[in-house]
Write a protein that holds these residues in place. Structure first.
Motif, PDB file in Angstrom:
ATOM      1  N   ARG A 105       0.952  -1.342   0.090  1.00 18.70           N
ATOM      2  CA  ARG A 105       0.046   0.065  -0.168  1.00 18.70           C
ATOM      3  C   ARG A 105       1.007   1.082  -0.021  1.00 18.70           C
ATOM      4  O   ARG A 105       0.474   2.241  -0.595  1.00 18.70           O
ATOM      5  N   ASP A 111       1.970   1.661  -3.640  1.00 15.57           N
ATOM      6  CA  ASP A 111       0.863   1.987  -4.543  1.00 15.57           C
ATOM      7  C   ASP A 111       0.505   3.621  -4.156  1.00 15.57           C
ATOM      8  O   ASP A 111       0.608   4.549  -5.234  1.00 15.57           O
ATOM      9  N   THR A 112       0.652   3.994  -3.044  1.00 16.25           N
ATOM     10  CA  THR A 112       0.369   5.321  -2.748  1.00 16.25           C
ATOM     11  C   THR A 112       1.432   6.309  -3.250  1.00 16.25           C
ATOM     12  O   THR A 112       1.130   7.403  -4.015  1.00 16.25           O
ATOM     13  N   ALA A 169       1.160   6.612  -7.015  1.00 21.25           N
ATOM     14  CA  ALA A 169       0.037   7.295  -7.525  1.00 21.25           C
ATOM     15  C   ALA A 169       0.318   8.790  -7.289  1.00 21.25           C
ATOM     16  O   ALA A 169       0.119   9.763  -8.130  1.00 21.25           O
ATOM     17  N   LEU A 173      -4.723   5.183  -8.320  1.00 19.90           N
ATOM     18  CA  LEU A 173      -3.655   3.800  -8.369  1.00 19.90           C
ATOM     19  C   LEU A 173      -3.275   3.686  -6.906  1.00 19.90           C
ATOM     20  O   LEU A 173      -2.735   2.600  -6.788  1.00 19.90           O
ATOM     21  N   MET A 174      -3.727   4.305  -5.836  1.00 21.31           N
ATOM     22  CA  MET A 174      -3.323   3.881  -4.454  1.00 21.31           C
ATOM     23  C   MET A 174      -4.191   2.531  -4.228  1.00 21.31           C
ATOM     24  O   MET A 174      -3.687   1.732  -3.053  1.00 21.31           O
ATOM     25  N   TRP A 175      -5.106   2.223  -4.927  1.00 17.19           N
ATOM     26  CA  TRP A 175      -5.645   0.924  -4.863  1.00 17.19           C
ATOM     27  C   TRP A 175      -5.663  -0.082  -5.819  1.00 17.19           C
ATOM     28  O   TRP A 175      -6.491  -0.986  -5.805  1.00 17.19           O
ATOM     29  N   ARG A 176      -4.578   0.258  -6.520  1.00 17.15           N
ATOM     30  CA  ARG A 176      -4.649  -0.760  -7.885  1.00 17.15           C
ATOM     31  C   ARG A 176      -4.366  -2.193  -7.408  1.00 17.15           C
ATOM     32  O   ARG A 176      -4.789  -3.019  -8.092  1.00 17.15           O
ATOM     33  N   SER A 177      -3.763  -2.520  -6.266  1.00 17.86           N
ATOM     34  CA  SER A 177      -3.355  -3.905  -5.774  1.00 17.86           C
ATOM     35  C   SER A 177      -4.545  -4.581  -5.229  1.00 17.86           C
ATOM     36  O   SER A 177      -4.383  -5.862  -5.472  1.00 17.86           O
ATOM     37  N   PRO A 204      -7.863  -4.094  -8.989  1.00 16.89           N
ATOM     38  CA  PRO A 204      -7.179  -3.515 -10.191  1.00 16.89           C
ATOM     39  C   PRO A 204      -8.150  -3.038 -11.288  1.00 16.89           C
ATOM     40  O   PRO A 204      -8.281  -2.175 -12.154  1.00 16.89           O
ATOM     41  N   THR A 233      -1.323  -3.634 -13.904  1.00 17.37           N
ATOM     42  CA  THR A 233      -1.730  -4.250 -12.709  1.00 17.37           C
ATOM     43  C   THR A 233      -2.867  -5.463 -13.175  1.00 17.37           C
ATOM     44  O   THR A 233      -2.817  -6.600 -12.647  1.00 17.37           O
TER      45      THR A 233
END
Length: 400
Positions: free
Chosen positions: A18, A21-22, A25, A62-66, A69, A102
């Motif tokens: 996280r 990803d943050t 982004a 994109l902070m939540w892409r993992s 996706p 992703t």
């Protein structure tokens, strides 16, 4: 350079996904804002508050892409489509490419293929709005390339997971086979004790009236043998056994056979020195054989992996147990996880044997070169009046 990158990659793997990803982004958002601010596109409206809002809304998800996706890709593409529809200056949507990667790395090919088509159409539209066919084609070609990288990453992840699962299965099979082997050996020990009990019981009954002293000695032997058999049987019940195996009832080797074992290794070309510290005292048959097998496996590994080397076997009888050290001064040696030889499964088999008797095995390279295996086993407290043998050299060893 490769070594430097491996070190950095290991450091990155320790960071929460996280956080990564943050950071990604935020970085893409800043890059996009700086690009549109410092390099405005001629003929398009100037930067305004709505443009800034759309850039944040199109990159920060994109902070939540993992974790989601597909949803993140849909949001990014949707925001970018609305942005272009409202007539804002077209810019390359790097966030959509990251989101597409992703999706292709985490989802099945059918899902990622549809995502590639959507992202490709959006990138192509953005390029055509710039009235540059070259830019449109170049940006569109990047879409399937990113998708292919993601699909390859997913394939490698699946293969890695399958390989780990197979390794776990092989490790479990190795443990089971080693326990079966230990069970067979314990069967021999228990059978021996029961034979002693049977013979001594017959002798005690025969001389019970005529020779009470011999009868009492026989009963003492029965008590000792039955106690040892009970202890071994308790361990036997915890060990797996398969049917259909041939059992050998030859006497199991033990501490008394270490000199002969050392002679065989010397004959193979490795000088071996066996030394005893402390006062040797009787040990149970199971412990006796455990020590022998660990020393045997350790010396076998010296022959296989250490190259030209000398080996030293030290038996240290302490107040609470027995410590066995098998060390060598070999120059080369594979890592411990590769010492899983066929038959005894290397270090895995050693640890299983030691654990059966409440002991431990620690193995690894020595600070000044070579390799060392340390077996620690608990023993009953020595009897009062026992002799001390500090520094005693076992008969028949090579003093050189």
């Amino acid at each position: 350079m490769i070594r430097w990158w491996r070190g950095r990659a290991g450091w990155l793997r320790g960071i929460d996904v996280r956080v990564i990803d943050t950071g990604l982004a935020v970085m893409l958002t800043v890059v996009a804002l700086v690009s549109i601010t410092e390099f405005p596109i001629p003929g398009w409206p100037p930067l305004d508050g709505w443009t800034l809002l759309f850039f944040c809304a199109g990159n920060l998800p994109l902070m939540w892409r993992s974790r989601a996706p597909v949803l993140v890709l849909a949001v990014v593409c949707g925001v970018w489509a609305i942005y272009l529809t409202l007539g804002h200056p077209p810019m390359a949507s790097w966030a959509s490419l990251v989101a597409l990667y992703t999706v292709s790395a985490q989802r099945p090919i059918k899902v990622s293929a549809l995502s590639m088509v959507a992202a490709g159409a959006l990138v192509l539209a953005g390029g055509l709005l710039l009235l540059s066919v070259t830019t449109a084609v170049a940006q569109t070609i990047a879409v399937p390339i990113v998708w292919a990288f993601g699909v390859d990453r997913r394939r490698l992840a699946v293969l890695s997971a399958r390989l780990r699962a197979e390794q776990d299965i092989h490790a479990q099979q190795a443990v089971t086979e080693e326990r079966v082997r230990i069970a067979r050996e314990l069967h021999d020990i228990v059978a021996h004790h029961m034979s002693v009990v049977s013979v001594q019981a017959g002798l005690a009954r025969y001389v019970f009236a005529s020779d009470p002293a011999v009868s009492r000695t026989a009963l003492d032997t029965i008590a000792t043998s039955s106690f040892e058999a009970q202890e071994e049987m308790r361990r036997l019940l915890a060990v797996l056994r398969t049917n259909g195996e041939d059992f050998s009832y030859a006497p199991a080797p033990g501490l008394a056979g270490l000199n002969e074992l050392a002679d065989r290794v010397r004959a193979a070309g490795v000088p071996v020195e066996v030394t005893v510290h402390g006062g040797p005292r009787p040990v149970g048959p199971g412990v006796d054989q455990c020590v022998y097998r660990v020393v045997q496996e350790s010396l076998t590994n010296v022959l296989k992996h250490a190259g030209p080397a000398r080996a030293v076997v030290v038996l240290d009888y302490t107040a609470t147990g027995l410590i066995v050290r098998v060390s060598d001064d070999g120059a080369t040696r594979p890592p411990p996880e590769r010492l899983q030889g066929a038959g005894t499964h290397g270090l895995l088999g050693m640890r299983e044997r030691a654990r059966l008797y409440g002991g431990t095995v620690i193995a690894g390279p020595r600070a000044h070169g070579g390799f060392e295996v340390v077996l620690t086993l608990p023993l009953p407290l020595p009897s009062i009046g026992g002799q001390s043998g500090d520094g005693e050299q076992v008969e028949g060893t090579d003093p050189s």
